[in-house]
Design a protein around this motif. Structure first.
Motif, PDB file in Angstrom:
ATOM      1  N   TYR A  86      23.665  -1.382 -62.360  1.00  0.00           N
ATOM      2  CA  TYR A  86      24.631  -1.854 -61.371  1.00  0.00           C
ATOM      3  C   TYR A  86      25.100  -0.735 -60.436  1.00  0.00           C
ATOM      4  O   TYR A  86      25.970  -0.954 -59.593  1.00  0.00           O
ATOM      5  N   MET A  87      24.536   0.470 -60.580  1.00  0.00           N
ATOM      6  CA  MET A  87      24.888   1.577 -59.693  1.00  0.00           C
ATOM      7  C   MET A  87      23.636   2.186 -59.089  1.00  0.00           C
ATOM      8  O   MET A  87      22.659   2.443 -59.799  1.00  0.00           O
ATOM      9  N   ASP A  88      23.658   2.414 -57.792  1.00  0.00           N
ATOM     10  CA  ASP A  88      22.531   3.043 -57.119  1.00  0.00           C
ATOM     11  C   ASP A  88      22.348   4.465 -57.645  1.00  0.00           C
ATOM     12  O   ASP A  88      23.323   5.173 -57.913  1.00  0.00           O
ATOM     13  N   GLU A  89      21.090   4.877 -57.793  1.00  0.00           N
ATOM     14  CA  GLU A  89      20.814   6.213 -58.333  1.00  0.00           C
ATOM     15  C   GLU A  89      21.362   7.330 -57.452  1.00  0.00           C
ATOM     16  O   GLU A  89      21.517   8.461 -57.916  1.00  0.00           O
TER      17      GLU A  89
ATOM     18  N   ASN B 219      31.533 -13.054 -70.693  1.00  0.00           N
ATOM     19  CA  ASN B 219      30.597 -13.802 -69.837  1.00  0.00           C
ATOM     20  C   ASN B 219      30.801 -13.438 -68.368  1.00  0.00           C
ATOM     21  O   ASN B 219      30.727 -14.289 -67.483  1.00  0.00           O
ATOM     22  N   CYS B 220      31.065 -12.165 -68.130  1.00  0.00           N
ATOM     23  CA  CYS B 220      31.383 -11.697 -66.780  1.00  0.00           C
ATOM     24  C   CYS B 220      30.626 -10.390 -66.527  1.00  0.00           C
ATOM     25  O   CYS B 220      31.101  -9.304 -66.871  1.00  0.00           O
ATOM     26  N   ALA B 221      29.446 -10.509 -65.946  1.00  0.00           N
ATOM     27  CA  ALA B 221      28.612  -9.337 -65.699  1.00  0.00           C
ATOM     28  C   ALA B 221      29.023  -8.628 -64.419  1.00  0.00           C
ATOM     29  O   ALA B 221      29.475  -9.271 -63.457  1.00  0.00           O
ATOM     30  N   VAL B 222      28.876  -7.314 -64.417  1.00  0.00           N
ATOM     31  CA  VAL B 222      29.058  -6.516 -63.205  1.00  0.00           C
ATOM     32  C   VAL B 222      27.691  -6.380 -62.546  1.00  0.00           C
ATOM     33  O   VAL B 222      26.726  -5.929 -63.170  1.00  0.00           O
ATOM     34  N   SER B 223      27.597  -6.783 -61.292  1.00  0.00           N
ATOM     35  CA  SER B 223      26.305  -6.737 -60.601  1.00  0.00           C
ATOM     36  C   SER B 223      26.146  -5.493 -59.734  1.00  0.00           C
ATOM     37  O   SER B 223      25.018  -5.045 -59.494  1.00  0.00           O
ATOM     38  N   ARG B 224      27.258  -4.910 -59.277  1.00  0.00           N
ATOM     39  CA  ARG B 224      27.136  -3.745 -58.408  1.00  0.00           C
ATOM     40  C   ARG B 224      28.429  -2.938 -58.399  1.00  0.00           C
ATOM     41  O   ARG B 224      29.531  -3.495 -58.408  1.00  0.00           O
ATOM     42  N   VAL B 225      28.258  -1.618 -58.379  1.00  0.00           N
ATOM     43  CA  VAL B 225      29.375  -0.688 -58.185  1.00  0.00           C
ATOM     44  C   VAL B 225      28.986   0.251 -57.060  1.00  0.00           C
ATOM     45  O   VAL B 225      27.909   0.848 -57.076  1.00  0.00           O
ATOM     46  N   GLU B 226      29.861   0.373 -56.054  1.00  0.00           N
ATOM     47  CA  GLU B 226      29.551   1.243 -54.916  1.00  0.00           C
ATOM     48  C   GLU B 226      30.825   1.911 -54.415  1.00  0.00           C
ATOM     49  O   GLU B 226      31.938   1.432 -54.614  1.00  0.00           O
ATOM     50  N   ARG B 227      30.627   3.049 -53.760  1.00  0.00           N
ATOM     51  CA  ARG B 227      31.764   3.814 -53.274  1.00  0.00           C
ATOM     52  C   ARG B 227      32.495   3.064 -52.168  1.00  0.00           C
ATOM     53  O   ARG B 227      31.879   2.423 -51.309  1.00  0.00           O
ATOM     54  N   ALA B 228      33.808   3.155 -52.191  1.00  0.00           N
ATOM     55  CA  ALA B 228      34.647   2.582 -51.139  1.00  0.00           C
ATOM     56  C   ALA B 228      35.727   3.608 -50.820  1.00  0.00           C
ATOM     57  O   ALA B 228      36.851   3.531 -51.325  1.00  0.00           O
ATOM     58  N   GLY B 229      35.364   4.616 -50.026  1.00  0.00           N
ATOM     59  CA  GLY B 229      36.294   5.707 -49.733  1.00  0.00           C
ATOM     60  C   GLY B 229      36.523   6.540 -50.974  1.00  0.00           C
ATOM     61  O   GLY B 229      35.567   7.044 -51.579  1.00  0.00           O
ATOM     62  N   ASP B 230      37.774   6.671 -51.377  1.00  0.00           N
ATOM     63  CA  ASP B 230      38.098   7.417 -52.589  1.00  0.00           C
ATOM     64  C   ASP B 230      38.134   6.527 -53.819  1.00  0.00           C
ATOM     65  O   ASP B 230      38.497   6.988 -54.911  1.00  0.00           O
TER      66      ASP B 230
END
Length: 456
Positions: free
Chosen positions: A322-325, A110-121
């Motif tokens: 959840y990831m930008d194209e 019951n824990c969805a991932v809403s966004r993944v984005e780069r944070a440096g390395d």
């Protein structure tokens, strides 16, 4: 809710607890790689759980590949299962896999991932509750059948129009004149349900398909093929075509168009019931839809039918919502991934299950997960070897078609031949000095999981 980001150091994030995500978890756990596992639903199983919102599964669905050629590596399906297990049996089997290897404890349900984005390395993973964590890698294992694709036809329809992803039970067809649009494997299954339950059943097709019955000589067709030698396509194709002509005859007799492609150039229909219903007139074949008009559907051949329900079995658009194209090279709706798995532009973004393959996917997931785990392990323990693999990810573009000239379509741009894929994966493992899967490799995990289960 929180705006702070927790630094998870060298941990890996797995998104999705369907078969692919569980395969990845077992591989990471075997090598002692720390990971966090997120699943938006309340249990494991992915599409095989009919209670999972948005699943394309339906009550009558069975595995397309057979029991003996399918399943996770070194974890065969029970002998009590039929040749082609039901969706309920596959769900049970998948959950037993998670339990056997102690994978459930690490999953946050019951824990969805809403966004993944780069944070440096590293990669910042934001959850639906607003919490965020930073990981050195993310394994996207959320599948490709969650964004239904429906065509647009001119006119107005007074009946019901739905995508097959909303279909669950044959009882939905009773008393209705049903038109199924599309004749992939799911479309064929659903058309058979309509034939047995609807007032009238029709299927609209734009092209012909090669049909392979689920059994040949009393043996599951894929099992029969796997028993024989690894013949090249130029030899295997005419042999199989000759056999199918003898067993099935000319399918155009039943209204199916003649295929516009050679056998194996697209996924064949693995179905035995469809021919039965066509032979008995319980399913009528129609061409593509020309227009809709009230309770009538007009077809491109000038024919028309009164229809109550139009059900689009027209596939799905691939997405990683959840990831930008920008983090992927998308081509014809497919991400460009090395070995259909490794992101060429963004290190440690891994897509597990983003491929079309002509054989059992579960075992393939395990072979790929094994490579994924060894690569991630090398990043910390053998960085020189990991850097060598980084160069392969960036530049190596192998031909994984197995000599098959797949149809030139968006769907087939990601198609790979299972035997060619596994051969090349083996060559990569040898080149990198990585170990292949071997019986007993996961026994220690089973033993540990069993002890933990007994202690609790």
């Amino acid at each position: 809710m929180t705006n702070s980001t927790n630094d998870e150091g060298g941990r890996i994030c797995i998104v999705g607890a369907g078969p692919a995500g569980l395969s990845a978890a077992r591989a990471l756990k075997r090598l002692g790689l720390p990971y966090d596992h997120y699943e938006r639903h309340s249990d494991v199983g992915g599409i095989w759980d009919l209670d999972n919102p948005g699943t394309p599964m339906y009550e009558s669905a069975h595995f397309i590949s057979s029991r003996k050629t399918s399943g996770f590596f070194d974890f065969p399906m029970p002998d009590t299962y039929p040749d082609y297990p039901s969706n309920h049996q596959i769900l049970k089997y998948t959950r037993e896999f998670a339990q056997t290897y102690g994978l459930r404890a690490a999953i946050r349900f019951n824990c969805a991932v809403s966004r993944v984005e780069r944070a440096g390395d590293t990669w910042k993973v934001t959850l639906a509750d607003g919490a965020s964590h930073r990981y050195r890698g993310v394994i996207c294992a959320t599948g490709v059948t969650w964004s239904p694709r429906s065509p647009a036809h001119p006119g107005q329809f007074g009946g019901e129009i739905r995508h097959s992803s909303t279909y669950r039970d044959p009882a939905e067809f009773r008393g209705k004149r049903v038109l199924v649009v599309g004749l992939g494997n799911s479309g064929a299954d659903i058309a058979c349900d309509a034939a047995a339950n609807a007032e009238a059943a029709f299927v609209s097709v734009r092209r012909g398909y090669h049909v392979i019955p689920k059994h040949l000589f009393g043996i599951p067709s894929d099992e029969l093929g796997s028993r024989g030698p690894d013949l090249p396509t130029r030899v295997m194709r005419p042999l199989m075509q000759s056999l199918l002509r003898v067993v099935l005859g000319d399918l155009t007799r039943y209204g199916l168009p003649k295929p516009d492609h050679k056998l194996f150039e697209s996924h064949p229909l693995m179905n035995s019931q469809l021919l039965h219903y066509l032979q008995h007139g319980d399913i009528a074949v129609r061409p593509d839809i020309a227009s809709l008009d009230g309770d009538r559907v007009h077809f491109t051949d000038g024919g028309t039918e009164k229809i109550d329900l139009v059900l689009y079995a027209t596939g799905y658009d691939w997405s990683i919502p959840y990831m930008d194209e920008k983090y992927f090279q998308w081509r014809d709706g497919r991400p460009d991934l090395y070995l259909s798995t490794f992101n060429r532009d963004c290190r440690n973004v891994i897509g597990l299950g983003y491929l079309e393959i002509n054989s059992s996917a579960y075992t393939v997931f395990d072979h790929v997960s094994n490579v994924v785990a060894q690569y991630l392990h090398d990043q910390q323990h053998a960085p020189g070897r990991a850097a060598t693999f980084d160069r392969l990810i960036a530049s190596d573009r192998p031909d994984l078609s197995g000599g098959i000239d797949f149809l030139k379509s968006a769907r087939h741009s990601s198609y790979v031949d299972a035997r060619a894929y596994r051969r090349y994966l083996a060559a990569v493992r040898t080149c990198m000095g990585w170990h292949d899967l071997a019986p007993g490799m996961f026994d220690a995990l089973r033993t540990t999981a069993n002890k933990e289960a007994v202690s609790t």
